[in-house]
Scaffold this active site. Structure first.
Site, PDB file in Angstrom:
ATOM      1  N   SER A   1      -6.544 -45.120  50.618  1.00 47.36           N
ATOM      2  CA  SER A   1      -6.627 -43.764  50.079  1.00 47.36           C
ATOM      3  C   SER A   1      -7.054 -42.784  51.175  1.00 47.36           C
ATOM      4  CB  SER A   1      -7.588 -43.784  48.874  1.00 47.36           C
ATOM      5  OG  SER A   1      -7.530 -42.597  48.167  1.00 47.36           O
TER       6      SER A   1
ATOM      7  N   ASP B   1       0.992 -46.363  41.300  1.00 47.41           N
ATOM      8  CA  ASP B   1      -0.127 -45.492  41.685  1.00 47.41           C
ATOM      9  C   ASP B   1       0.147 -44.099  41.105  1.00 47.41           C
ATOM     10  OD1 ASP B   1      -1.933 -43.832  43.128  1.00 47.41           O
ATOM     11  OD2 ASP B   1      -1.872 -45.149  44.862  1.00 47.41           O
TER      12      ASP B   1
ATOM     13  N   HIS C   1      -3.816 -46.823  41.520  1.00 52.30           N
ATOM     14  CA  HIS C   1      -4.411 -46.419  42.802  1.00 52.30           C
ATOM     15  C   HIS C   1      -5.627 -47.271  43.166  1.00 52.30           C
ATOM     16  CE1 HIS C   1      -5.299 -43.901  46.180  1.00 52.30           C
ATOM     17  NE2 HIS C   1      -6.529 -43.693  45.730  1.00 52.30           N
TER      18      HIS C   1
HETATM   19  N1  LIG Z   1     -12.091 -45.175  43.313  1.00 52.45           N
HETATM   20  C1  LIG Z   1     -11.851 -44.494  44.532  1.00 52.45           C
HETATM   21  C2  LIG Z   1     -10.603 -43.681  44.346  1.00 52.45           C
HETATM   22  C3  LIG Z   1     -10.233 -42.773  45.454  1.00 52.45           C
HETATM   23  O1  LIG Z   1      -9.537 -43.489  46.392  1.00 52.45           O
HETATM   24  C4  LIG Z   1     -13.022 -43.639  44.900  1.00 52.45           C
HETATM   25  O2  LIG Z   1     -13.828 -43.345  44.015  1.00 52.45           O
HETATM   26  O3  LIG Z   1     -13.189 -43.297  46.055  1.00 52.45           O
END
Ligand SMILES: N[C@@H](CCO)C(=O)O
Ligand SMILES: CC(=O)SCCNC(=O)CCNC(=O)[C@H](O)C(C)(C)COP(=O)(O)OP(=O)(O)OC[C@H]1O[C@@H](n2cnc3c(N)ncnc32)[C@H](O)[C@@H]1OP(=O)(O)O
Length: 361
Positions: free
Chosen positions: A144, A305, A338
């Site tokens: 991410s 995602d 995601h």
């Molecule tokens: N679960 C992840 C999602 C974002 O990539 C976070 O809270 O950073």
């Protein structure tokens, strides 16, 4: 083991991409595993939006955010590699961010903290490695927001690493994803306690931050996972104006729990840094930037995602291919969407092993 801290930019200032500068930047970091005598087994882990410097720990009550992926014999093998992970600039988990004291005023920066970018975050990480006398990385890995940092590492310092692994992240945030971030930011800035970000002496914008997290959670999961977990189940003694369905109860719980571990100003900073990420910054165009990459680059997309959509990952793949880099592109499908890069070890493990130059699947 407690996290470690170093203060950087004590004799010079970090000039920020969007203007302004920062000095006396404290960086919180942690290391795992053992450095080999050749010093060629170092992997930098870049964390996602709300992560921290501790992907791997278990104190009986809490676990690291990559606890399932790291350890002896795991894909992120602590017997084989030496890992380093630091909290990002602008964060709230030990590295300088809006909660930190502004040396010029003696007060928390709050809303005066200058907007940072992924490029700035990576410069601070590089400065940390310089301070630790690390001159080469075996790999940089992140999911991410961490995937964007890994990409920027490969662009800014193309000779510094052998492998780059980007999980669940495209080269740009889509219009839809920026839209989600906008709604989340608006929930915070419209909270009556926000006070232009200067709330540390008063009441925190808790409702805004909790609402932001609730919306965020919906983008991190999928229709299938939410249906399997909650369906249309109703909460006992549910409230029609609040938590009536179990999915609402779950989201409210997640929103409230988030308040214990995150700061609203950091949330604004880091979601904006996500939106602003553009590999072309500092170069004539994205292609010129991406052509600099020398590392073997692995990109893993999750087909369902909801945040970094497959179509955007495919566009990134095409751009990376056009740049002629050594690319391995993979797709997996996971109910977790995601968040799969945090949860679905069995899907990601072979991709990570291959991305680290280990045996094929
Ligand atoms: N679960 C992840 C999602 C974002 O990539 C976070 O809270 O950073
Ligand atoms: C790479 C990064 O940097 S990520 C950033 C690091 N951040 C985190 O680790 C926090 C983000 N965490 C997550 O996103 C998730 O915890 C994951 C993806 C790691 C794991 O997800 P899951 O195993 O599905 O668990 P999830 O956290 O969604 O939900 C479980 C919690 O919801 C609660 N819950 C479940 N159903 C309900 C319900 N109907 N009503 C209220 N609460 C509920 C559970 O009791 C549990 O509570 P607990 O956390 O206090 O034990």
């Amino acid at each position: 083991m407690p996290t470690q801290q170093l203060t950087l930019f004590t004799d010079s200032e970090l000039s920020l991409t969007l203007g302004g500068s920062l000095k006396n930047i404290t960086v919180c970091y942690q290391t795992y595993g053992k450095l080999n005598p050749e010093k060629n087994n170092i992997i930098l882990i870049c964390h996602a939006l709300t992560g921290d410097a501790e992907p791997y720990f278990d104190d009986g009550e809490h676990k690291g955010w990559w606890q399932n992926f790291m350890g002896p014999g795991m894909a992120l093998d602590t017997d084989k590699y030496f890992f380093i992970c630091s909290n990002v600039l602008g964060g709230c988990k030990g590295t300088t961010g809006p909660m930190s004291i502004n040396p010029d005023t003696g007060l928390p920066y709050g809303g005066d903290f200058p907007q940072i970018t992924v490029q700035d975050i990576v410069k601070v990480q590089k400065s940390l490695l310089d301070q630790l006398k690390i001159t080469h990385l075996y790999a940089v890995i992140g999911g991410s927001f961490g995937g964007m940092q890994a990409t920027q590492w490969a662009i800014s310092y193309p000779d510094f690493m052998d492998y780059v692994i980007n999980l669940c992240s495209s080269l740009y945030m889509s219009a839809e994803a920026i839209g989600f971030n906008h709604v989340m930011r608006q929930a915070i800035v419209q909270d009556p306690n926000f006070n232009q970000g200067h709330y540390y002496q008063g009441h925190y914008p808790e409702q805004g931050l909790a609402t932001a997290r609730m919306l965020g959670m919906l983008t991190y999961r999928t229709h299938i996972q939410l249906t399997k977990a909650f369906g249309r189940a109703i909460k006992q003694e549910g409230n029609l104006l609040g938590d009536y369905f179990q999915v609402e109860s779950y989201l409210s719980y997640q929103g409230k729990k988030f308040l214990e571990r995150f700061d609203a100003n950091s949330y604004l900073q880091l979601t904006r840094a996500l939106d602003l990420y553009d590999p072309a910054i500092g170069y004539a165009n994205a292609l010129e930037a991406l052509t600099r990459i020398k590392a073997k680059y692995t990109l893993v997309a999750v087909t369902n995602d909801q945040l970094f959509k497959l179509v955007d990952l495919e566009k990134s793949k095409q751009l990376l291919e056009k740049a002629g880099i050594n690319l391995q592109y993979d797709e997996i499908t996971s109910d977790f969407g995601h968040d799969a890069f945090l949860v679905d070890y069995e899907f990601f493990a072979p991709k990570i092993r291959r991305g680290l130059g280990e045996m094929a699947e």
